[in-house]
Design a protein around this motif. Structure first.
Motif, PDB file in Angstrom:
ATOM      1  N   ILE A  40       0.863  -1.171   0.000  1.00  0.00           N
ATOM      2  CA  ILE A  40       0.000   0.000   0.000  1.00  0.00           C
ATOM      3  C   ILE A  40       0.904   1.228   0.000  1.00  0.00           C
ATOM      4  CG2 ILE A  40      -1.843   1.236   1.186  1.00  0.00           C
ATOM      5  CD1 ILE A  40      -2.611  -1.436   2.488  1.00  0.00           C
ATOM      6  N   ALA A  41       0.993   1.882  -1.139  1.00  0.00           N
ATOM      7  CA  ALA A  41       1.900   3.017  -1.287  1.00  0.00           C
ATOM      8  C   ALA A  41       1.313   4.272  -0.657  1.00  0.00           C
ATOM      9  CB  ALA A  41       2.185   3.259  -2.770  1.00  0.00           C
ATOM     10  N   ASN A  42       2.189   5.167  -0.237  1.00  0.00           N
ATOM     11  CA  ASN A  42       1.733   6.419   0.367  1.00  0.00           C
ATOM     12  C   ASN A  42       1.068   7.322  -0.663  1.00  0.00           C
ATOM     13  OD1 ASN A  42       2.696   5.792   2.931  1.00  0.00           O
ATOM     14  ND2 ASN A  42       4.735   6.574   2.471  1.00  0.00           N
ATOM     15  N   ASP A  43       1.595   7.307  -1.874  1.00  0.00           N
ATOM     16  CA  ASP A  43       1.055   8.151  -2.930  1.00  0.00           C
ATOM     17  C   ASP A  43       1.486   7.595  -4.282  1.00  0.00           C
ATOM     18  OD1 ASP A  43       3.761   8.889  -3.179  1.00  0.00           O
ATOM     19  OD2 ASP A  43       3.473  10.694  -1.962  1.00  0.00           O
ATOM     20  N   TYR A  44       1.026   8.239  -5.351  1.00  0.00           N
ATOM     21  CA  TYR A  44       1.349   7.763  -6.689  1.00  0.00           C
ATOM     22  C   TYR A  44       2.841   7.885  -6.992  1.00  0.00           C
ATOM     23  CZ  TYR A  44      -3.616   7.502  -7.843  1.00  0.00           C
ATOM     24  OH  TYR A  44      -4.947   7.153  -7.874  1.00  0.00           O
ATOM     25  N   ALA A  45       3.486   8.904  -6.430  1.00  0.00           N
ATOM     26  CA  ALA A  45       4.921   9.076  -6.670  1.00  0.00           C
ATOM     27  C   ALA A  45       5.697   7.863  -6.175  1.00  0.00           C
ATOM     28  CB  ALA A  45       5.421  10.349  -5.980  1.00  0.00           C
ATOM     29  N   ALA A  46       5.247   7.275  -5.068  1.00  0.00           N
ATOM     30  CA  ALA A  46       5.927   6.089  -4.528  1.00  0.00           C
ATOM     31  C   ALA A  46       5.788   4.896  -5.467  1.00  0.00           C
ATOM     32  CB  ALA A  46       5.353   5.744  -3.149  1.00  0.00           C
ATOM     33  N   VAL A  47       4.624   4.789  -6.111  1.00  0.00           N
ATOM     34  CA  VAL A  47       4.426   3.704  -7.082  1.00  0.00           C
ATOM     35  C   VAL A  47       5.331   3.921  -8.289  1.00  0.00           C
ATOM     36  CG1 VAL A  47       2.773   2.561  -8.611  1.00  0.00           C
ATOM     37  CG2 VAL A  47       2.053   3.317  -6.347  1.00  0.00           C
ATOM     38  N   ILE A  48       5.370   5.148  -8.780  1.00  0.00           N
ATOM     39  CA  ILE A  48       6.208   5.478  -9.938  1.00  0.00           C
ATOM     40  C   ILE A  48       7.665   5.139  -9.659  1.00  0.00           C
ATOM     41  CG2 ILE A  48       7.095   7.398 -11.330  1.00  0.00           C
ATOM     42  CD1 ILE A  48       4.310   8.711 -11.011  1.00  0.00           C
ATOM     43  N   GLU A  49       8.167   5.580  -8.511  1.00  0.00           N
ATOM     44  CA  GLU A  49       9.576   5.341  -8.191  1.00  0.00           C
ATOM     45  C   GLU A  49       9.839   3.868  -7.882  1.00  0.00           C
ATOM     46  OE1 GLU A  49      11.851   7.533  -8.871  1.00  0.00           O
ATOM     47  OE2 GLU A  49      10.136   8.745  -9.501  1.00  0.00           O
ATOM     48  N   GLY A  50       8.839   3.183  -7.319  1.00  0.00           N
ATOM     49  CA  GLY A  50       8.987   1.755  -7.049  1.00  0.00           C
ATOM     50  C   GLY A  50       9.115   0.952  -8.324  1.00  0.00           C
ATOM     51  N   GLN A  51       8.324   1.322  -9.341  1.00  0.00           N
ATOM     52  CA  GLN A  51       8.454   0.629 -10.628  1.00  0.00           C
ATOM     53  C   GLN A  51       9.743   1.035 -11.337  1.00  0.00           C
ATOM     54  OE1 GLN A  51       4.757   0.326 -13.157  1.00  0.00           O
ATOM     55  NE2 GLN A  51       5.321  -1.768 -12.597  1.00  0.00           N
ATOM     56  N   ARG A  52      10.151   2.274 -11.175  1.00  0.00           N
ATOM     57  CA  ARG A  52      11.398   2.726 -11.799  1.00  0.00           C
ATOM     58  C   ARG A  52      12.585   1.913 -11.287  1.00  0.00           C
ATOM     59  NH1 ARG A  52      11.920   7.531 -14.026  1.00  0.00           N
ATOM     60  NH2 ARG A  52      10.388   8.505 -12.646  1.00  0.00           N
ATOM     61  N   SER A  53      12.578   1.654  -9.979  1.00  0.00           N
ATOM     62  CA  SER A  53      13.691   0.922  -9.366  1.00  0.00           C
ATOM     63  C   SER A  53      13.576  -0.585  -9.537  1.00  0.00           C
ATOM     64  CB  SER A  53      13.767   1.259  -7.871  1.00  0.00           C
ATOM     65  OG  SER A  53      12.619   0.757  -7.200  1.00  0.00           O
ATOM     66  N   GLY A  54      12.407  -1.060  -9.979  1.00  0.00           N
ATOM     67  CA  GLY A  54      12.212  -2.496 -10.136  1.00  0.00           C
ATOM     68  C   GLY A  54      11.747  -3.185  -8.867  1.00  0.00           C
ATOM     69  N   ASN A  55      11.450  -2.404  -7.818  1.00  0.00           N
ATOM     70  CA  ASN A  55      10.978  -2.994  -6.561  1.00  0.00           C
ATOM     71  C   ASN A  55       9.488  -3.323  -6.595  1.00  0.00           C
ATOM     72  OD1 ASN A  55      13.510  -2.824  -5.301  1.00  0.00           O
ATOM     73  ND2 ASN A  55      13.169  -0.691  -4.753  1.00  0.00           N
ATOM     74  N   ILE A  56       8.784  -2.759  -7.545  1.00  0.00           N
ATOM     75  CA  ILE A  56       7.364  -3.041  -7.741  1.00  0.00           C
ATOM     76  C   ILE A  56       7.209  -3.624  -9.141  1.00  0.00           C
ATOM     77  CG2 ILE A  56       5.071  -2.008  -8.026  1.00  0.00           C
ATOM     78  CD1 ILE A  56       5.955   0.126  -5.959  1.00  0.00           C
ATOM     79  N   GLN A  57       6.651  -4.831  -9.212  1.00  0.00           N
ATOM     80  CA  GLN A  57       6.507  -5.488 -10.517  1.00  0.00           C
ATOM     81  C   GLN A  57       5.125  -5.260 -11.146  1.00  0.00           C
ATOM     82  OE1 GLN A  57       7.910  -7.414  -7.761  1.00  0.00           O
ATOM     83  NE2 GLN A  57       9.829  -6.591  -8.549  1.00  0.00           N
ATOM     84  N   ILE A  58       4.105  -5.125 -10.304  1.00  0.00           N
ATOM     85  CA  ILE A  58       2.740  -4.911 -10.786  1.00  0.00           C
ATOM     86  C   ILE A  58       2.175  -3.713 -10.035  1.00  0.00           C
ATOM     87  CG2 ILE A  58       0.507  -6.010 -11.262  1.00  0.00           C
ATOM     88  CD1 ILE A  58       1.821  -8.696 -10.441  1.00  0.00           C
ATOM     89  N   ALA A  59       1.457  -2.851 -10.744  1.00  0.00           N
ATOM     90  CA  ALA A  59       0.955  -1.646 -10.076  1.00  0.00           C
ATOM     91  C   ALA A  59      -0.424  -1.265 -10.577  1.00  0.00           C
ATOM     92  CB  ALA A  59       1.916  -0.483 -10.299  1.00  0.00           C
ATOM     93  N   SER A  60      -1.196  -0.729  -9.664  1.00  0.00           N
ATOM     94  CA  SER A  60      -2.486  -0.132 -10.002  1.00  0.00           C
ATOM     95  C   SER A  60      -2.270   1.380 -10.087  1.00  0.00           C
ATOM     96  CB  SER A  60      -3.519  -0.460  -8.922  1.00  0.00           C
ATOM     97  OG  SER A  60      -4.702   0.268  -9.135  1.00  0.00           O
TER      98      SER A  60
END
Length: 311
Positions: free
Chosen positions: A68-88
Motif C-alpha cells: 500500500i503506497a503512500n502516494d502515486y509518486a511512490a508507485v512510480i519510483e517503485g516501478q522505476r527501481s524495479g521494486n514493484i513489478q505490478i501496479a495499479s
C-alpha cells in the motif's frame, strides 16, 4: 508421415519447454510486489485487496505481496527501481511514469458495472451551501487529492483552464492536497474546504458512494450524511479508467500469466473479485500502453500551465 506418436511427442516437448520457461522466471522472481494507492483508509485497502492478492499468488505459483503506497509518486519510483513489478495506477500517474522514463506497460483496466471503462472528475460542494457553479466558489477553499491524481488534480486543473481559470491557486483562497480521495470528501464534509475534486463513475460507483455506504461521513450532530447532502457543481469529460501495469522488463510468459490471472478472476475466484470490486465492477478489460497517449498529452498541458504560472 505424421503419426499420433509424433504429435504427442511434440506436445510433450512444448509442455516441457513451457514448464522450464516458467521455472526460469519463478527462480528469478520468487516474489512479486503489487502496489496500490489507497483511495480509502489503509485497513480498508488491505481488506479489499488481500483475497485478490492471495488468488494471484495461487495462480502464478509465487508469492505476491501487497504494498500500500503512500502516494502515486511512490508507485512510480517503485516501478522505476524495479521494486514493484505490478501496479495499479491512475491515468495521470501512469502517464507521468511513462513521461519520466519508467519502463511500465499497461495490460488491463477496470470494466464498470454498466460495461463502460471510463469515469469522471467532479467538483463537489455540500448541498447546504449556496454554491451551484465553479464561479460561485471563487475565493473559497479547494480540496484536491494528490499532485499525480487524475480526477483529484490534473483533470480538475484542465477543466478549470477550459473555464478561463489557468491558476487555481490565484482563483481560490486556498488549495490543499488532502492525500487521498476519502480525505478530500472528509475535508468537504467537515468544512475544512468548500469544494472538493473527486472521482465519480455513477451514483453508486464513486468515493462518495463508498464512504456513504460505510457511514464515514457525518453531520455536525453525528448523524450519517446522505447523497442528497452533496451537490456536483462541475463534471469533466470522460476519463479512461486507470491501468494495471507490469514492468516492461518482466519475461513475456510471466506477463502473460499475470494478465491471464486478472482476466479470469471473476469466474475463477468470484469471492475474491466481489470483495475487491464491491459490486461496482464487472471485471478487467484488456488494455495497451497506447490507450493512455491522450492522458500523456493532458499531463504535458498541465505541466505547461505550471511552468507558465512559475515564470
Amino acid at each position: 508421415m505424421i503419426t499420433r506418436r509424433i504429435v504427442l511427442a511434440g506436445a510433450a516437448a512444448l509442455a516441457l519447454t513451457a514448464s522450464a520457461s516458467a521455472q526460469d522466471w519463478k527462480a528469478k522472481y520468487p516474489e512479486l510486489t503489487f502496489a496500490v494507492v489507497p483511495a480509502e483508509n489503509a485497513s480498508g485497502v488491505t481488506e479489499r485487496w488481500t483475497p485478490f492478492v492471495n488468488y494471484l499468488s495461487k495462480e502464478l505459483g509465487v508469492k505476491v505481496t501487497l504494498r500500500i503506497a503512500n502516494d502515486y509518486a511512490a508507485v512510480i519510483e517503485g516501478q522505476r527501481s524495479g521494486n514493484i513489478q505490478i501496479a495499479s495506477y491512475g491515468s495521470a500517474s501512469f502517464a507521468r511514469a511513462r513521461l519520466t522514463g519508467v519502463k511500465t506497460d499497461a495490460f488491463a483496466n477496470d470494466i464498470n458495472a454498466d460495461g463502460s471503462t471510463g469515469y469522471y472528475s467532479m467538483f463537489f460542494v455540500k448541498a447546504s451551501s449556496p454554491y451551484k457553479t465553479i464561479e460561485d466558489v471563487k475565493g473559497k477553499n479547494l480540496g484536491l487529492v494528490d499532485p499525480n491524481s487524475t480526477s483529484g488534480n490534473n483533470v480538475p486543473r484542465f477543466e478549470l483552464n477550459k473555464k478561463g481559470i489557468p491558476d487555481a491557486e490565484a482563483y481560490f483562497s486556498k488549495v490543499v492536497f488532502t492525500g487521498s480521495h476519502e480525505n478530500a470528501m472528509l475535508a468537504l464534509a467537515q468544512g475544512t474546504v468548500d469544494v472538493a475534486a473527486n472521482q465519480w463513475t455513477s451514483d453508486d460507483d464513486s468515493t462518495l458512494a463508498q464512504m456513504l455506504h460505510k457511514g464515514m461521513l457525518k453531520n455536525a450532530d453525528g448523524s450519517p450524511m446522505k447523497k442528497d447532502d452533496f451537490r456536483i457543481v462541475h463534471k469533466s469529460a470522460e476519463i479512461i479508467n486507470g491501468p494495471y501495469a507490469y514492468n516492461s522488463d518482466l519475461p513475456d510468459d510471466l506477463k502473460a500469466a499475470i494478465a491471464k490471472a486478472f482476466f479470469e478472476v471473476p469466474t475463477k475466484d468470484k469471492a475474491a473479485f466481489d470483495k475487491l470490486s464491491d459490486g461496482q465492477k464487472k471485471g478487467f478489460h484488456p488494455a495497451t500502453t497506447k490507450d493512455w497517449d491522450g492522458t500523456i498529452e493532458l499531463i504535458k498541458f498541465v505541466d505547461a500551465l505550471r511552468k507558465k504560472k512559475a515564470s
